[in-house]
Design a protein around this motif. Structure first.
Motif, PDB file in Angstrom:
ATOM      1  N   ASN A 102      49.958  -8.964  12.040  1.00 36.71           N
ATOM      2  CA  ASN A 102      50.795  -9.489  10.976  1.00 36.71           C
ATOM      3  C   ASN A 102      52.196  -9.852  11.437  1.00 36.71           C
ATOM      4  O   ASN A 102      52.813 -10.737  10.872  1.00 36.71           O
ATOM      5  N   THR A 103      52.700  -9.119  12.461  1.00 36.21           N
ATOM      6  CA  THR A 103      54.024  -9.471  12.949  1.00 36.21           C
ATOM      7  C   THR A 103      53.993 -10.886  13.515  1.00 36.21           C
ATOM      8  O   THR A 103      54.899 -11.688  13.277  1.00 36.21           O
ATOM      9  N   GLY A 104      52.920 -11.194  14.247  1.00 37.33           N
ATOM     10  CA  GLY A 104      52.746 -12.571  14.719  1.00 37.33           C
ATOM     11  C   GLY A 104      52.749 -13.526  13.548  1.00 37.33           C
ATOM     12  O   GLY A 104      53.444 -14.541  13.545  1.00 37.33           O
ATOM     13  N   GLY A 105      51.974 -13.155  12.531  1.00 39.11           N
ATOM     14  CA  GLY A 105      51.886 -14.009  11.357  1.00 39.11           C
ATOM     15  C   GLY A 105      53.228 -14.174  10.672  1.00 39.11           C
ATOM     16  O   GLY A 105      53.597 -15.262  10.219  1.00 39.11           O
ATOM     17  N   LEU A 106      53.998 -13.067  10.630  1.00 40.86           N
ATOM     18  CA  LEU A 106      55.315 -13.118   9.983  1.00 40.86           C
ATOM     19  C   LEU A 106      56.200 -14.152  10.651  1.00 40.86           C
ATOM     20  O   LEU A 106      56.857 -14.953   9.985  1.00 40.86           O
ATOM     21  N   ILE A 107      56.212 -14.124  12.005  1.00 43.67           N
ATOM     22  CA  ILE A 107      57.096 -15.033  12.716  1.00 43.67           C
ATOM     23  C   ILE A 107      56.603 -16.480  12.573  1.00 43.67           C
ATOM     24  O   ILE A 107      57.361 -17.390  12.255  1.00 43.67           O
ATOM     25  N   ALA A 108      55.311 -16.643  12.789  1.00 48.53           N
ATOM     26  CA  ALA A 108      54.780 -18.004  12.792  1.00 48.53           C
ATOM     27  C   ALA A 108      54.823 -18.624  11.410  1.00 48.53           C
ATOM     28  O   ALA A 108      55.084 -19.808  11.262  1.00 48.53           O
ATOM     29  N   VAL A 116      54.008 -20.415  19.175  1.00 51.24           N
ATOM     30  CA  VAL A 116      53.285 -19.508  18.281  1.00 51.24           C
ATOM     31  C   VAL A 116      52.103 -18.866  18.999  1.00 51.24           C
ATOM     32  O   VAL A 116      51.861 -17.661  18.878  1.00 51.24           O
ATOM     33  N   ALA A 117      51.393 -19.664  19.797  1.00 53.58           N
ATOM     34  CA  ALA A 117      50.251 -19.118  20.528  1.00 53.58           C
ATOM     35  C   ALA A 117      50.719 -18.032  21.486  1.00 53.58           C
ATOM     36  O   ALA A 117      50.119 -16.956  21.582  1.00 53.58           O
ATOM     37  N   LEU A 118      51.808 -18.293  22.187  1.00 57.87           N
ATOM     38  CA  LEU A 118      52.345 -17.319  23.139  1.00 57.87           C
ATOM     39  C   LEU A 118      52.690 -16.015  22.408  1.00 57.87           C
ATOM     40  O   LEU A 118      52.378 -14.919  22.864  1.00 57.87           O
ATOM     41  N   LEU A 119      53.289 -16.176  21.235  1.00 53.50           N
ATOM     42  CA  LEU A 119      53.672 -15.028  20.444  1.00 53.50           C
ATOM     43  C   LEU A 119      52.469 -14.144  20.109  1.00 53.50           C
ATOM     44  O   LEU A 119      52.489 -12.927  20.295  1.00 53.50           O
ATOM     45  N   VAL A 174      49.759  -4.657  21.423  1.00 54.42           N
ATOM     46  CA  VAL A 174      48.945  -3.803  20.553  1.00 54.42           C
ATOM     47  C   VAL A 174      47.899  -3.063  21.374  1.00 54.42           C
ATOM     48  O   VAL A 174      47.689  -1.856  21.210  1.00 54.42           O
ATOM     49  N   ASP A 175      47.258  -3.767  22.305  1.00 52.88           N
ATOM     50  CA  ASP A 175      46.243  -3.125  23.136  1.00 52.88           C
ATOM     51  C   ASP A 175      46.844  -1.994  23.956  1.00 52.88           C
ATOM     52  O   ASP A 175      46.230  -0.939  24.131  1.00 52.88           O
ATOM     53  N   ILE A 176      48.056  -2.236  24.467  1.00 57.51           N
ATOM     54  CA  ILE A 176      48.695  -1.192  25.266  1.00 57.51           C
ATOM     55  C   ILE A 176      49.096  -0.010  24.381  1.00 57.51           C
ATOM     56  O   ILE A 176      48.976   1.141  24.777  1.00 57.51           O
ATOM     57  N   LEU A 177      49.503  -0.323  23.152  1.00 58.77           N
ATOM     58  CA  LEU A 177      49.851   0.754  22.211  1.00 58.77           C
ATOM     59  C   LEU A 177      48.650   1.660  21.916  1.00 58.77           C
ATOM     60  O   LEU A 177      48.799   2.860  21.767  1.00 58.77           O
TER      61      LEU A 177
END
Lengths: 570, 322
Positions: free
Chosen positions: B253-259, B296-299, B307-310
């Motif tokens: 969602n953070t990605g979505g928020l920015i994009a 946006v894709a990079l983001l 997220v995977d590392i988290l």
């Protein structure tokens, strides 16, 4: 000696929208210090409810509606939540059934111990840690200091149960309630854990309540036994008296239903007391029925042949093959199963017995070796039409009747699926009729076809699984621990059903189990597996009377002692 | 873990390659770039000359390679409309969007997790039911309506807060912030709430559902049976076990928020990248659209990697299982 715990006239009820369900009625139970009391009964008998009521953790909306629970003279039913919290852990400890799920997977074992010690004792920080190490050593965990930083998933099942016991002991309680403490464990581990509980009970003068459905466990550890049936205590007495000369009709049939390890019987005796009233179900004549078609009753031919099977799994990945860690799950396993016979595969968890079954059904391809079903090679070219056809003759019944049926499909569709998949019938009407007959035949009745799996009990679900396996007219049934999730009485009826079906249809069975008495009753030939290898293949009676391999002898020694039972039946 | 991240990096590169190809093709399919650059009265020769200067007659593959090379160096060419380098434009506008997203993510996380825990533990109480009912509104109302309603209430009717724009900024040269002045906060609060509302309700409902599930597990029951306090049980044992799915949703969602802060930025005339993108679409400013797509894709790729590392940090079973 005064009683540590005294329960008098306890009633527990669960008010629901459809009226009040009574989980326990008028229960009397006493525990003295240094005594192990076995609370035995089948699922739904209310044994766990008693344990939860003592510690004040009845699941909502359950409540104690009458009676008293006196613990060292104080009535626990009158205490509020804060007072109960001070008693939990400090005075009364609890051990749960499944060590896989009773530890928090995201916290180290040390952190869980330390938080419990800090709550229950005055110790803080370093002192608490030292106490944690001491506790782990007491329950028989070596290198306790290093193990503190390990997570629960890094321990084996038995080790995890030891950690759970250490946690229960952390507050130095006077009473331990162990709810099915060994049900999820292997026989050898079960023996160790029971010994540990018994030892702790003697050393610390603890009162212990062991809640179990397993008569073998009771015979091993309990001093006194309380038998529960449908929420009521039907009999209380010394372990020797209860197992040797049970007075109540229910206790008698319960004990009779325990599979015998000492001799082979034609059929399992079922718990008639429960079964009483169920009408005999309609059987069909397989000679003329659809089910009987395409069945050859020829005996003596080889049904399954496993020829030097090998299968390894990768434990740890690496770029270089030499750095990879592999585990040989199946290591050069060869055996033959004669048509019409039952072949038993015994071993502890991780011995590779289920993996063998999966190779035979084609779920895993072997790394090396050949599987032949009715003479047809099914492993070299598993996608060929011959292999597919041969594999149709093999069907599987799984251990867990709760997860092996699709909850969103009706029984009709579950059982009809193989028929439709293999296009075994010419019309939908015929399929429906056959499904009805199959359900009749496994003792459920055709009318259940429109219901969903969740409406059935564990034993009934396993009957649905059997009907589904029969639907593709198999000649070989692979049963992977078909009854280990079921109660003794239900186990007996399911095993009898399997025996009947085998005789009527001339089925060959590969029967996988860790339960030696069951294996003895069911099988003609037995193979003992350990670490992926076959230790011994022998005729059933020969194996039980004179095991040749050391490991077979070891396994037979670990069977819970049933001397008390045996003396009774003589 | 090493393998896992290596594999994820490989997958990320593949995604970026595909997106860059799509964004490259924008230049060729959305109008003629030369037409967009020269005036209407340019001669045929001038056009041909520009074509050659831009290398538009080269084979498509070498054009793409050149595009990729420039892209990696952060060079997306000049905006057709503003005639300035696109990367400068994006960098100039990025702080506004990032600050807006940051504030709204903090609101969503703090309020969402707190209310999620509350409704999970105290289920069936009057307050829980009220919170859940209100949260339904948050899920079902579209962002622009919430934005306009907030503007009407707080800016037009009560006149407490400004209705649009970003004021009170302090310029550090490389970053313009509005978080250091009261005016800046007054301007950011409405768009941040608007943007956070959907995420907040999503997190609230997710945390609640996960809490309800975790509280049923044996290890919670065992923790209670050991006499641990309610607080230790709920926060130390239960909450952490709800985090893995929550992290997934928050990350995505953070990605979505920015994009997709596009709508909020438009409603509040917030000078961020989203507003820039909408304006670029209006004027068919292809370089900005192409760059925004890659950005946006990079983001998304970076956030997914984080997220995977988290997961590894939160869940030891994944960490040690490899």
């Amino acid at each position: 000696m005064t009683d540590l715990l005294q329960i008098t006239g306890l009633d527990v009820e669960f008010p629901t929208r459809r009226g009040t369900i009574s989980a326990a009625q008028n229960v009397h139970l006493t525990v003295k210090p240094g005594e192990v009391v076995g609370l035995v009964g089948e699922s739904g008998a209310g044994k766990s409810t008693i344990g939860n009521a003592i510690i004040g953790l009845l699941e909502s909306p359950g409540r104690v509606s009458a009676g008293s629970i006196l613990f060292e003279g104080d009535d626990l039913c009158l205490k509020d939540e804060t007072a109960m919290r001070a008693i939990r852990g400090n005075r009364i400890g609890m051990i749960f059934q499944d060590p896989q799920t009773s530890l928090n997977p995201l916290m180290t074992v040390g952190a869980q111990l330390v938080e419990t010690i800090e709550k229950t004792e005055a110790a803080r920080g370093k002192a608490a840690e030292a106490r944690a190490i001491e506790l782990l050593e007491q329950v028989g965990i070596t290198e306790a200091k290093a193990r503190l930083r390990a997570y629960p998933h890094q321990f084996s099942g038995g080790m995890r149960q030891r950690v759970v016991i250490a946690l229960a002991l952390a507050g130095d309680p006077d009473l331990i309630i162990a709810d099915e403490p060994t049900t999820a464990l292997d026989v050898s581990i079960q023996a160790q854990i029971l010994d540990l509980i018994k030892r702790l009970c003697r050393e610390r003068d603890l009162g212990v309540i062991i809640v179990t459905h397993d008569i073998g466990v009771i015979a091993n550890v309990a001093d006194r036994v309380v038998v529960m049936y449908r929420g009521e205590v039907v009999e209380t007495g010394d372990v020797a008296q209860i197992l040797g000369s049970p007075r109540h009709e229910y206790t008698q049939s319960l004990i009779a239903a325990v599979p015998r390890a000492d001799c082979k019987l034609e059929r399992f005796s079922s718990v008639d007391y429960i079964e009483g009233g169920t009408k005999p179900f309609k059987r069909i004549d397989v000679q003329t029925h659809w089910l009987g078609k395409a069945q050859s009753h020829a005996r003596g031919e080889t049904a399954i042949e496993a020829d030097h099977l090998n299968l390894s799994f990768v434990l740890q990945k690496a770029v270089l093959p030499r750095n990879r860690k592999m585990i040989k799950a199946v290591d050069d396993v060869s055996f033959k199963v004669t048509q019409g016979q039952t072949f038993g595969l015994v071993g502890e968890s991780g011995s590779g017995k289920s993996t063998v079954a999966r190779i035979i059904t084609g779920l895993y391809p072997p790394d090396a070796g050949v599987v032949r079903v009715l003479g047809q090679d099914v492993s070299s070219n598993p996608k060929s039409s011959e292999a597919r056809k041969a594999r149709r003759a093999v069907q599987m019944i799984f251990q867990d009747p709760y997860s092996s049926l699709n909850a969103r499909m009706k029984v009709m569709d579950i059982v009809a699926e193989p028929i439709r998949f293999y296009r075994l019938t010419s019309s939908e009407g015929e399929t429906r009729k056959i499904v009805g007959d199959l359900l009749d035949h496994v003792g459920l009745g055709a009318q259940v076809a429109t219901r969903y799996p969740h409406e059935f009990s564990g034993g009934q679900r396993q009957r649905i699984s059997i009907a589904r396996a029969l639907a593709s007219r198999p000649r070989i049934l692979i049963c992977d621990e078909p009854t280990s999730a079921l109660d003794v009485s239900v186990q007996a009826t399911i095993l009898n059903l399997l025996k009947d079906l085998q005789q009527e249809l001339g089925l060959t069975m590969l029967f996988i189990s860790h339960d030696l008495p069951v294996i003895r009753q069911m099988c003609d030939q037995i193979a003992v597996m350990r670490n992926g290898q076959l230790c011994e293949v022998a005729e059933a009676e020969a194996l039980f009377n004179a095991p040749k391999h050391d490991y077979s002898r070891h396994l037979l020694d670990l069977m819970p002692r049933m001397d008390l039972l045996e003396s009774a039946s003589e | 873990m090493f393998f896992f991240i290596l594999r994820r990096l490989g997958q990320s590169l593949l995604v970026m390659a595909i997106v860059s190809a799509v964004s490259f093709s924008l230049f060729n399919f959305v109008g003629d770039p030369v037409n967009n650059m020269v005036g209407q009265d340019a001669t045929r020769e001038q056009r041909i000359e520009i074509r050659q200067q831009l290398g538009l007659d080269d084979p498509i593959l070498s054009q793409y390679t050149r595009f990729l090379g420039n892209m990696v160096q952060g060079d997306f060419g000049l905006s057709y409309r503003i005639k300035r380098p696109v990367d400068d434009l994006i960098l100039e506008r990025l702080p506004a969007t990032l600050e807006l997203v940051f504030v709204s993510a903090v609101i969503a996380l703090v309020v969402g997790i707190t209310l999620g825990i509350y409704t999970g533990i105290r289920r069936g109480t009057w307050a829980s039911r009220a919170i859940l009912s209100v949260s339904l509104i948050g899920v079902s109302l579209p962002t622009f309506i919430i934005g306009i309603a907030l503007i009407y209430l707080f800016a037009v009717h009560l006149r407490w807060l400004p209705s649009s724009g970003r004021s009170g900024t302090i310029d550090f040269g490389w970053w313009k912030t509005s978080l250091l002045t009261v005016d800046g906060w007054r301007a950011i609060i409405l768009p941040a709430i608007t943007l956070s509302l959907f995420q907040l309700t999503l997190i609230l409902r997710l945390v609640r559902a996960e809490m309800l599930e975790v509280i049923q597990t044996d290890f919670i029951k065992f923790a209670r049976a050991r006499g641990l306090s309610e607080r230790a049980v709920n926060f130390r044992h239960a909450l952490r076990n709800t985090l893995v799915p929550v992290i997934t949703i928050i990350g995505l969602n953070t990605g979505g928020l920015i994009a997709f802060s596009v709508i909020t930025e438009t409603v509040f005339q917030w000078p961020g990248t989203g507003l820039m993108f909408i304006q670029a679409v209006d004027f068919v400013d292809v370089p900005i659209m192409a760059a925004y797509l890659v950005f946006v894709a990079l983001l998304f790729v970076v956030i997914n990697l984080v997220v995977d590392i988290l997961y590894f940090i939160v869940d030891p079973r994944i960490r040690l299982g490899g």
